[in-house]
Design an enzyme around this catalytic site. Structure first.
Site, PDB file in Angstrom:
ATOM      1  N   SER A 130      40.393  19.614  79.954  1.00 29.41           N
ATOM      2  CA  SER A 130      39.320  18.631  79.832  1.00 29.41           C
ATOM      3  C   SER A 130      38.080  19.218  80.484  1.00 29.41           C
ATOM      4  CB  SER A 130      39.714  17.335  80.553  1.00 29.41           C
ATOM      5  OG  SER A 130      38.594  16.489  80.745  1.00 29.41           O
ATOM      6  N   TYR A 143      42.738  12.226  87.170  1.00 33.16           N
ATOM      7  CA  TYR A 143      42.594  12.950  85.913  1.00 33.16           C
ATOM      8  C   TYR A 143      41.981  14.325  86.162  1.00 33.16           C
ATOM      9  CZ  TYR A 143      41.826  13.675  80.931  1.00 33.16           C
ATOM     10  OH  TYR A 143      41.862  14.171  79.655  1.00 33.16           O
ATOM     11  N   LYS A 147      43.997  17.881  85.614  1.00 29.41           N
ATOM     12  CA  LYS A 147      43.530  18.843  84.615  1.00 29.41           C
ATOM     13  C   LYS A 147      43.104  20.157  85.276  1.00 29.41           C
ATOM     14  CE  LYS A 147      44.052  16.558  80.759  1.00 29.41           C
ATOM     15  NZ  LYS A 147      44.937  17.027  79.683  1.00 29.41           N
TER      16      LYS A 147
END
Length: 242
Positions: A130, A143, A147
């Site tokens: 991401s 998140y 990632k």
């Protein structure tokens, strides 16, 4: 790997937004595709095997079945992922644990299970990371952490198996999909906090941080996050800096 024709491909998260599009694109390019997802789909052109990728005992068996259906494996795409609000100032909870399990550890265990088949044909593994792996944003710490850790795993894997298996990472920007639903429902939508600033985040991280802080300050001042309980600490500090 210059052509997809006849390539045998395994895609995780194959029932999700990215996974469905990947399956269509790979098939259009001539590849044979099998998917893994918590939600199975019985479709002749793209069978998706049901598998909880957070279950260490379930993944090896599911990968073996997928490889058997394909008759080998040329390409693994680790696409499965989940999101959700997770302010860095709060203790890690189940939302954080799930994101680390799905975004990092599921890819790790799937890759480990698939490596013998990939080594045998000098195949390739692709990790879908991401932009947040290089451009961290507030209120979504789990998140970004998961990632960024995924990229670190890919780098280590490349050093270990790169003589025989290609290792690639892609960094998609924000795409409208259900992965953002829980964040939006918590009143923490980060739409507009970061436009496609991936190159800036990679090559000028200090500048990227300033851009994010400036945009966030403007949104806080405008009251965009007033209804979000998880942003209460940030709102309080912004309005009472002393």
């Amino acid at each position: 790997m210059t052509s997809l024709t006849g390539r045998r491909v395994l895609v995780t998260g194959a029932s999700g937004t990215f996974g469905r599009h990947l399956g269509v694109a790979l098939r259009a390019g001539g590849a044979r595709v099998v998917g893994l997802d918590l939600r199975a789909r019985n479709e002749d052109h793209l069978p998706v095997l049901g598998c909880d990728l957070t279950d260490p005992a379930a993944v090896p068996a599911a990968v073996r079945e997928a490889v058997a259906r394909l008759g080998g494996l040329d390409l693994l795409i680790n696409n499965a992922g989940v999101g959700g609000p997770a302010p860095a100032e709060l203790p890690p909870d189940e939302v954080v644990r799930q994101q680390l399990e799905v975004n990092l550890l599921a890819a790790w265990r799937t890759t480990a299970a698939a490596l013998p088949a990939l080594v045998a044909v000098r195949g390739r593994v692709i990790f879908v990371a991401s932009r947040m792996a290089v451009l961290p944003l507030p209120l979504a710490a789990a998140y970004g952490v998961s990632k960024r850790a995924l990229v670190a795993y890919a780098d280590a894997l490349r050093h270990e198996v790169g003589t025989h298996v290609g290792v690639s990472v892609v960094y998609p920007s924000m795409v409208a999909s259900p992965i953002h639903d829980s964040t939006a429902e918590a009143g923490l939508s980060l739409r507009g906090v970061s436009r496609p600033e991936l190159a800036v985040g990679r090559h000028a991280p200090a500048l990227a941080d300033r851009l994010v802080r400036r945009t966030l300050a403007a949104r806080l001042a405008a009251g965009d996050l007033d209804a979000a309980p998880l942003a209460a600490g940030m709102l309080r500090r912004h309005r009472d800096p002393g």
